[in-house]
Enzyme design. Structure first.
Site, PDB file in Angstrom:
ATOM      1  N   SER A 127       0.878  -1.233  -0.057  1.00 57.23           N
ATOM      2  CA  SER A 127      -0.030  -0.042  -0.086  1.00 57.23           C
ATOM      3  C   SER A 127       0.763   1.196   0.010  1.00 57.23           C
ATOM      4  CB  SER A 127      -0.912   0.223   1.287  1.00 57.23           C
ATOM      5  OG  SER A 127      -0.218   0.124   2.325  1.00 57.23           O
ATOM      6  N   HIS A 148      -3.156  -3.550  -5.560  1.00 56.88           N
ATOM      7  CA  HIS A 148      -3.239  -3.139  -4.460  1.00 56.88           C
ATOM      8  C   HIS A 148      -4.963  -3.187  -3.972  1.00 56.88           C
ATOM      9  CE1 HIS A 148      -3.669   0.404  -1.426  1.00 56.88           C
ATOM     10  NE2 HIS A 148      -3.597  -0.892  -0.933  1.00 56.88           N
ATOM     11  N   GLU A 160      -6.132  -1.186  -7.215  1.00 55.40           N
ATOM     12  CA  GLU A 160      -5.019  -0.253  -7.722  1.00 55.40           C
ATOM     13  C   GLU A 160      -4.226  -1.026  -8.575  1.00 55.40           C
ATOM     14  OE1 GLU A 160      -4.541   3.969  -5.130  1.00 55.40           O
ATOM     15  OE2 GLU A 160      -3.838   2.290  -4.466  1.00 55.40           O
ATOM     16  N   ASN A 198      -3.962   6.947  -1.066  1.00 54.81           N
ATOM     17  CA  ASN A 198      -3.319   7.005   0.012  1.00 54.81           C
ATOM     18  C   ASN A 198      -2.533   8.438   0.047  1.00 54.81           C
ATOM     19  OD1 ASN A 198      -4.061   4.999   1.965  1.00 54.81           O
ATOM     20  ND2 ASN A 198      -2.503   3.695   1.122  1.00 54.81           N
TER      21      ASN A 198
END
Length: 477
Positions: A127, A148, A160, A198
């Site tokens: 991540s 991900h 992702e 993120n």
């Protein structure tokens, strides 16, 4: 990037390394979509425990009528425990979901290269770690890709698909197609710190923390404004407490450092103090909120509406000589000075969504006018929260910063606009994708909010993305 790739067939075996919550979830997902799965974990008994957790979860689905017993048994039957990495020699793809440590991951994939076939796809569920860095020592880094998932993997829709510097487009395309075949919303991303979610999500926490530090409002009020006012599923402070203040702060710090101390990602001192105190949130019983049995959860600041008989008609954009305005990032005092009349300045209002609206007033607005404004909101089923006269208010400031990061990520080639918006809607359940949201609000207004914040604070964190500025100037919205 090529988009006509074919997903891995269900006759192809998927290897999963790491049988914790995420690894077991990925194994369950692959098996649910018909693949034979080999599940391996370096710790003795961990893979068996992971498989047992999967079976227990499926039994719960059977008990609730969400799955037949036969389907549950068939799914579990497609998952086989691997006793050693060498057992994965015949798999079509390996998905790694182990500890977030660069050297450990490098070592694992270096070992796997000597085991699997030359056309086996090597995928990491990392991540936060650079895919390019993990693949640095591989002999064939072109077959290495990020895949991900979001927790829990069988439920959360987003994947992702991340390309490092050497990742072959056809490999990323095959993983993308496979994720879609598994029922996921897949987005392509370039390996940069935080990838999409993120990275772009950082302002959601950062602006709330800044507003708290600036004493604009308390956590309960800020959470309520963003959930009841902005339509976000969970407020930033409640979300930090759920994630863990220590975990969230570590991610904030890692992104900040990975971007060479870019001011947009500067961590919060008030959050650091919370971490230093050991108040990590729900897991310790106290964070921004107290989760012990005694205290009640704090309530957001709300202006009493009183009798609605005197409610104002807001359609005209004024109450007597007082202007009613949506924030453009400036203070109510500044807007009143330019308009040469008093102003009530309110936060972003989203038709059909907003159930709580933050507002502020310039000097010269009487209590009677404020009461009529609040009563008018009550008639519409909207609670009112009065804020100090502060630039950008709360929802507009937050959305502007999310959009700014989205445009910046697009400019840097991390993903396209659709990819950014899909990632934020399905990865963190935002009510709208930040780029599309900005276009809906109007790029000129979003830019004015950022410019006003930049001018008022002098803080480079509010520097507008060049892509946003050019799009606003071109009136693309």
């Amino acid at each position: 990037m090529t988009t006509n790739a074919t997903a891995l067939g269900t006759d192809r075996t998927i290897g999963v390394i790491g049988a914790g919550t995420m690894g077991a979830g990925i194994a369950q997902l692959a098996a649910a979509n018909g693949h034979p799965v080999l599940l391996y974990d370096a710790f003795d008994g961990a893979a068996e425990k992971g498989k047992a957790r999967i079976a227990k979860g499926l039994n719960g689905l059977v008990a609730r009528g969400k799955m037949t017993e036969a389907d549950g048994e068939a799914l579990v039957g497609r998952i086989t425990i691997a006793s050693a990495p060498e057992d994965l020699s015949g798999v079509a793809m390996v998905v790694e979901a182990i500890v977030e440590n660069l050297e450990v991951k490098r070592s694992l994939f270096g070992q796997l290269e000597g085991i699997v076939a030359e056309d086996t796809i090597l995928a990491s569920n990392t991540s936060s770690i650079s895919l390019t860095a993990i693949a640095r020592d591989l002999k064939r880094p072109e077959r290495f890709v990020g895949m991900h998932f979001f927790n829990p993997a069988p439920v959360m829709k987003l994947v992702e698909v991340i390309s490092g510097v050497a990742t072959a487009p056809e490999v990323a395309a095959t993983v993308f197609a496979t994720a879609e075949a598994w029922g996921k919303i897949a987005v392509h991303a370039k390996s940069t710190p935080g990838f999409i979610v993120n990275r772009v999500a950082r302002p959601y926490y950062a602006e709330a923390l800044r507003l708290y530090e600036e004493q604009v409002a308390d956590p309960a009020t800020l959470d309520a404004l963003l959930t009841e006012g902005g339509g976000f599923r969970m407020g930033p402070f409640a979300l930090i407490d759920l994630i863990g203040a220590d975990v969230n702060y570590t991610v904030n710090l890692s992104v900040f450092e990975a971007f060479h101390n870019e001011p947009r990602f500067r961590p919060s001192i008030i959050q650091l103090e919370l971490v230093n105190s050991g108040r990590f949130g729900r897991k310790t019983g106290r964070g921004f909120y107290d989760y012990s049995d005694g205290p009640e959860m704090p309530r957001p600041a709300t202006v009493s509406a009183g009798d609605t008989a005197g409610a104002a008609d807001l359609a005209s954009g004024r109450i007597d000589d007082v202007l009613i305005m949506t924030t453009r990032g400036r203070t109510a005092r500044a807007e009143a000075r330019d308009a040469d009349r008093p102003v009530i300045l309110h936060d972003l209002f989203i038709e059909g969504t907003t159930k709580r609206l933050g507002f502020t007033v310039s000097p010269g607005v009487s209590d009677e006018v404020i009461a009529r404004f609040v009563a008018a909101l009550k008639v519409q089923g909207v609670a009112a929260t009065r804020l100090v006269d502060w630039p950008g208010l709360v929802v507009m400031r937050t959305v502007a910063m999310l959009a700014n990061e989205g445009f910046e990520a697009v400019m840097q080639g991390v993903a396209d606009e659709d990819g950014i918006d899909l990632a934020m809607r399905y990865g963190v359940n935002y009510p709208k994708g930040p780029v599309a949201w900005a276009r809906e609000i109007g790029l000129a207004r979003v830019l004015s909010v950022l410019d006003a914040l930049h001018e008022a604070t002098g803080d480079p964190r509010y520097r507008a993305s060049l892509r946003l500025r050019l799009a606003a100037e071109a009136r693309e919205d």
